[in-house]
Design an enzyme around this catalytic site. Sequence first.
Site, mmCIF file in Angstrom:
data_model
loop_
_atom_site.group_PDB
_atom_site.id
_atom_site.type_symbol
_atom_site.label_atom_id
_atom_site.label_comp_id
_atom_site.label_asym_id
_atom_site.label_seq_id
_atom_site.Cartn_x
_atom_site.Cartn_y
_atom_site.Cartn_z
ATOM 1 N N ASN A 1 42.589 49.266 40.972
ATOM 2 C CA ASN A 1 42.044 49.876 39.757
ATOM 3 C C ASN A 1 42.999 49.688 38.586
ATOM 4 O O ASN A 1 42.578 49.433 37.446
ATOM 5 C CB ASN A 1 41.776 51.368 39.976
ATOM 6 C CG ASN A 1 40.564 51.616 40.857
ATOM 7 O OD1 ASN A 1 39.700 50.749 40.994
ATOM 8 N ND2 ASN A 1 40.492 52.789 41.448
ATOM 9 N N GLU A 2 44.296 49.816 38.862
ATOM 10 C CA GLU A 2 45.299 49.637 37.802
ATOM 11 C C GLU A 2 45.310 48.193 37.311
ATOM 12 O O GLU A 2 45.418 47.930 36.110
ATOM 13 C CB GLU A 2 46.676 50.048 38.317
ATOM 14 C CG GLU A 2 46.800 51.548 38.560
ATOM 15 C CD GLU A 2 48.025 51.924 39.376
ATOM 16 O OE1 GLU A 2 48.192 53.126 39.651
ATOM 17 O OE2 GLU A 2 48.820 51.016 39.729
ATOM 18 N N MET A 3 45.197 47.258 38.250
ATOM 19 C CA MET A 3 45.130 45.849 37.870
ATOM 20 C C MET A 3 43.896 45.609 37.003
ATOM 21 O O MET A 3 43.967 44.905 35.975
ATOM 22 C CB MET A 3 45.077 44.956 39.110
ATOM 23 C CG MET A 3 44.985 43.468 38.782
ATOM 24 S SD MET A 3 44.663 42.429 40.240
ATOM 25 C CE MET A 3 46.240 42.518 41.069
#
Length: 279
Positions: free
Chosen positions: A195-197
């Site tokens: 999700n962060e990527m």
Amino acid sequence: MKKDLLERIDQIDEIQSLFHLSSGNGLPTNYMIYDVPEFLAWKEELLFELQDIHDRTSDNYIWEVLVLLKQRFNGWHDEKSFTELAGSLRVIQKNIDKYYPLEKNQIKDITDMQKKPKIFISHSSDDKEYVQCLVNFLDDIGLSADQMFCSSIPGYGIPLDEDIYQYLRQQFQSYDIHVFLILSKNYYESVACMNEMGAAWVLQSKYTTILLPEFKFEEIAGAINPRQIGLKLDDEITVVKEKLGELKNTLTHEFGLSTIPDTRWEQKRDNFISEISKI
């Protein structure tokens, strides 16, 4: 658009030269322009630009000019109407910035220029040992705790009682984020990491890929560019030293850090490499 309207205003004298004497048709002898094709095209372009301004601003002055354009050119008092129109257009030209605020992309560029840079270290908590070494290394080259955000390292993470995703969103909104993607098998097995990527890709943030030992370039997947050269921590020692030097120079420029003397830099770089190899 602002440029188009200014170009139309600059054509006032050219359009005015197209006035001609009426030739019968029941009209009193006077100068007119209402039937000249060039004037009609010019008038329509003005109507289009001014209507756009009025739709955005509901400005009364613009509305009065629109009424003048729509109702007053009929062959009877074209000269008087044109003189009034020219005066109004020049007032608009003088105050053009009132009617054309900055474009969205310009606002974004200025906002980004005003934001302070900050590093977000996106990683799996299972790789915490490596990340601790990286944080120590960044601290050694001059970055402070408030210039880094790393969820698993005390002093660099999320304040107590904060929602992790709300806090992360606030960081992206408030700072010019440079994302460090600490890639490993653990990273790709973490939904949070992916999700962060994805967030970094959607927000078009700057990012640096750091591959942990035993993770290969060909294993890179997801939203990032696998062809973008990253730092592989178990690469040949000369390559690792070169990439760390490039990273140091990038961050020195990005954060306005003081230059580290060569001898001191080599010591910090070699300490980092040694600590990584011990894990």
